[in-house]
Design an enzyme around this catalytic site. Structure first.
Site, PDB file in Angstrom:
ATOM      1  N   THR A  12       0.816  -1.217   0.000  1.00 32.37           N
ATOM      2  CA  THR A  12       0.000   0.000   0.000  1.00 32.37           C
ATOM      3  C   THR A  12       0.843   1.258   0.000  1.00 32.37           C
ATOM      4  O   THR A  12       0.485   2.258  -0.633  1.00 32.37           O
ATOM      5  CB  THR A  12      -0.939  -0.001   1.222  1.00 32.37           C
ATOM      6  OG1 THR A  12      -1.819  -1.125   1.138  1.00 32.37           O
ATOM      7  CG2 THR A  12      -1.769   1.268   1.287  1.00 32.37           C
ATOM      8  N   ASP A  53       1.498  -6.252  -4.602  1.00 32.57           N
ATOM      9  CA  ASP A  53       0.556  -6.295  -3.494  1.00 32.57           C
ATOM     10  C   ASP A  53       1.027  -7.444  -2.599  1.00 32.57           C
ATOM     11  O   ASP A  53       1.350  -8.535  -3.086  1.00 32.57           O
ATOM     12  CB  ASP A  53      -0.850  -6.574  -4.035  1.00 32.57           C
ATOM     13  CG  ASP A  53      -1.913  -6.556  -2.957  1.00 32.57           C
ATOM     14  OD1 ASP A  53      -1.789  -7.329  -1.991  1.00 32.57           O
ATOM     15  OD2 ASP A  53      -2.890  -5.799  -3.107  1.00 32.57           O
ATOM     16  N   SER A  54       1.049  -7.238  -1.298  1.00 34.84           N
ATOM     17  CA  SER A  54       1.647  -8.271  -0.446  1.00 34.84           C
ATOM     18  C   SER A  54       0.845  -9.560  -0.422  1.00 34.84           C
ATOM     19  O   SER A  54       1.363 -10.605  -0.007  1.00 34.84           O
ATOM     20  CB  SER A  54       1.848  -7.754   0.985  1.00 34.84           C
ATOM     21  OG  SER A  54       0.619  -7.646   1.673  1.00 34.84           O
ATOM     22  N   THR A  85       0.943  -4.610   4.175  1.00 35.18           N
ATOM     23  CA  THR A  85       0.600  -5.018   5.537  1.00 35.18           C
ATOM     24  C   THR A  85      -0.073  -6.386   5.617  1.00 35.18           C
ATOM     25  O   THR A  85       0.010  -7.049   6.646  1.00 35.18           O
ATOM     26  CB  THR A  85      -0.329  -3.981   6.189  1.00 35.18           C
ATOM     27  OG1 THR A  85      -1.528  -3.862   5.415  1.00 35.18           O
ATOM     28  CG2 THR A  85       0.359  -2.626   6.290  1.00 35.18           C
ATOM     29  N   ASP A  86      -0.741  -6.819   4.538  1.00 38.64           N
ATOM     30  CA  ASP A  86      -1.586  -8.012   4.658  1.00 38.64           C
ATOM     31  C   ASP A  86      -0.803  -9.273   4.994  1.00 38.64           C
ATOM     32  O   ASP A  86      -1.292 -10.138   5.723  1.00 38.64           O
ATOM     33  CB  ASP A  86      -2.388  -8.224   3.376  1.00 38.64           C
ATOM     34  CG  ASP A  86      -3.517  -7.221   3.223  1.00 38.64           C
ATOM     35  OD1 ASP A  86      -3.794  -6.491   4.204  1.00 38.64           O
ATOM     36  OD2 ASP A  86      -4.122  -7.147   2.141  1.00 38.64           O
ATOM     37  N   LYS A 156      -1.071  -8.728  12.366  1.00 38.10           N
ATOM     38  CA  LYS A 156      -1.981  -7.658  11.970  1.00 38.10           C
ATOM     39  C   LYS A 156      -3.327  -7.936  12.618  1.00 38.10           C
ATOM     40  O   LYS A 156      -3.949  -8.960  12.365  1.00 38.10           O
ATOM     41  CB  LYS A 156      -2.114  -7.578  10.452  1.00 38.10           C
ATOM     42  CG  LYS A 156      -2.934  -6.376   9.996  1.00 38.10           C
ATOM     43  CD  LYS A 156      -2.986  -6.213   8.482  1.00 38.10           C
ATOM     44  CE  LYS A 156      -3.782  -4.959   8.120  1.00 38.10           C
ATOM     45  NZ  LYS A 156      -3.883  -4.750   6.656  1.00 38.10           N
ATOM     46  N   TYR A 276      -7.547 -30.088  28.952  1.00 34.13           N
ATOM     47  CA  TYR A 276      -8.821 -30.774  28.713  1.00 34.13           C
ATOM     48  C   TYR A 276      -8.589 -32.118  28.025  1.00 34.13           C
ATOM     49  O   TYR A 276      -7.571 -32.332  27.361  1.00 34.13           O
ATOM     50  CB  TYR A 276      -9.745 -29.898  27.856  1.00 34.13           C
ATOM     51  CG  TYR A 276     -10.198 -28.643  28.561  1.00 34.13           C
ATOM     52  CD1 TYR A 276     -11.258 -28.681  29.461  1.00 34.13           C
ATOM     53  CD2 TYR A 276      -9.559 -27.433  28.331  1.00 34.13           C
ATOM     54  CE1 TYR A 276     -11.688 -27.539  30.111  1.00 34.13           C
ATOM     55  CE2 TYR A 276      -9.972 -26.268  28.976  1.00 34.13           C
ATOM     56  CZ  TYR A 276     -11.040 -26.333  29.865  1.00 34.13           C
ATOM     57  OH  TYR A 276     -11.448 -25.195  30.517  1.00 34.13           O
TER      58      TYR A 276
END
Length: 330
Positions: A12, A53-54, A85-86, A156, A276
């Site tokens: 971005t 784009d990541s 960032t993704d 993120k 558990y």
């Protein structure tokens, strides 16, 4: 004056508006031109690795980025990686494993808004990343919204807010204030010379359980040739064994020599399947647990471990070792 390198990969921060939506088009030099006063504290060079784009950054790109960083380490005092960032948390975790004993700052940053946007966070993040790259803190780090975080501990957690990343199950390394890094919990110093170790096995699957997940899903995972699976279980690491018995599917998966690691869907605190019955039964099958690693780090670490060990016990030893500050057994 410190000598820094900016490696750009897109994201971005490099985007401009097009008829098809936001697309990374800006070079690192064009991005750097937006940051006033950048030349006051460092000599800066730039190099473009990618312009993606990541969401398109995958294991092949991790190797390219790691190799570029390793080539820069002897020449520069610090390195800044511009990244979307993704998938930033995945890249940061993998670089933390591929680049061992990093003795200089390797700083990953990006932004929630393009650098040309009127309300962008890109200028502040890049400025803070350059300050951190000049700090001498030897590690792979993520800098975002003034926070300096260990790369293998970030996630993120917000889609649009500018404080998009948090340090999970570890205090931040520091905070950027008044043009310097105020240290909070710095990483341990390196114990040897920097090493590039970029051998990985990318065939790892991440499965998030929901109530009613059918055990047959594991048959398909094995059929597709995956060598490892991270299961995000419920709470401390629970999974259902009534009616749709997931333990049967996991047993068949492990009989096909697929390594299974159990973690939690919760962002904070450690998994603990021993509490558990359902978790205990899963551990009796021989699955591994992720303790307090992030899911992003558990995925990348399993990829890395599978390329370095031929047996389940060998993978276990690597997964349970604290390699770069990514895991705690307390």
């Amino acid at each position: 004056m410190k000598k820094l390198m900016i490696l750009s990969t897109g994201g971005t921060i490099a985007c401009t508006e097009t008829a098809e939506g936001l697309i990374p088009t800006l070079s690192a030099n064009e991005i750097l031109a937006y940051v006033p006063g950048k030349a006051k504290f460092a000599s800066i060079e730039t190099r473009a690795i990618l312009n993606f784009d990541s969401s398109n950054i995958q294991p092949e790109e991790w190797r390219l980025i790691a190799q570029a960083v390793y080539e820069c380490l002897p020449v520069y005092d610090g390195i800044v990686i511009l990244h979307g960032t993704d998938t930033m948390a995945y890249t940061a975790s993998m670089l933390s494993l591929m680049l061992r004993n990093v003795d200089k700052p390797v700083v990953i940053t990006g932004s929630q808004l393009p650098i040309g946007h009127a309300k962008t966070d890109a200028k502040a993040n890049l400025r803070d990343a350059l300050i951190t790259a000049s700090s001498g803190i030897g590690s792979v780090l993520v800098v975002f919204h003034r926070m300096v975080m260990l790369g293998c501990r970030v996630a993120k957690v917000r889609t649009t807010s500018q404080n998009a990343f948090e340090s999970i199950n570890r205090l931040p390394v520091g905070r950027v204030r008044f043009s310097r890094v105020h240290r909070i919990d710095p990483p341990n110093p390196p114990t040897g010379k920097p090493v590039l170790d970029d051998k990985i096995e990318p065939n790892v699957f991440l499965l998030k359980l929901i109530p009613g997940t059918r055990p047959e899903v594991f048959d398909d995972i094995a059929r597709l040739g995956y060598r490892g699976v991270i299961i995000e279980g419920f709470g401390l690491g629970g999974l259902h064994c009534l009616r749709r018995n997931l333990l049967d599917g996991i047993r068949k998966l492990m009989n096909a020599n697929v390594v299974v690691v159990l973690t939690t869907q919760c962002r904070y605190e450690s998994s603990d399947p021993t509490v558990y019955e359902t978790g205990r039964l899963a551990l009796e099958l021989g699955i591994l647990q992720a303790y307090d690693m992030t899911s992003e780090c558990a995925v990348t670490k399993l990829m890395w471990a599978l390329a370095h060990a031929d047996t389940l016990e060998g993978v276990r030893q690597i997964m349970y070792a604290n390699i770069c500050g990514e895991i705690s057994h307390e």
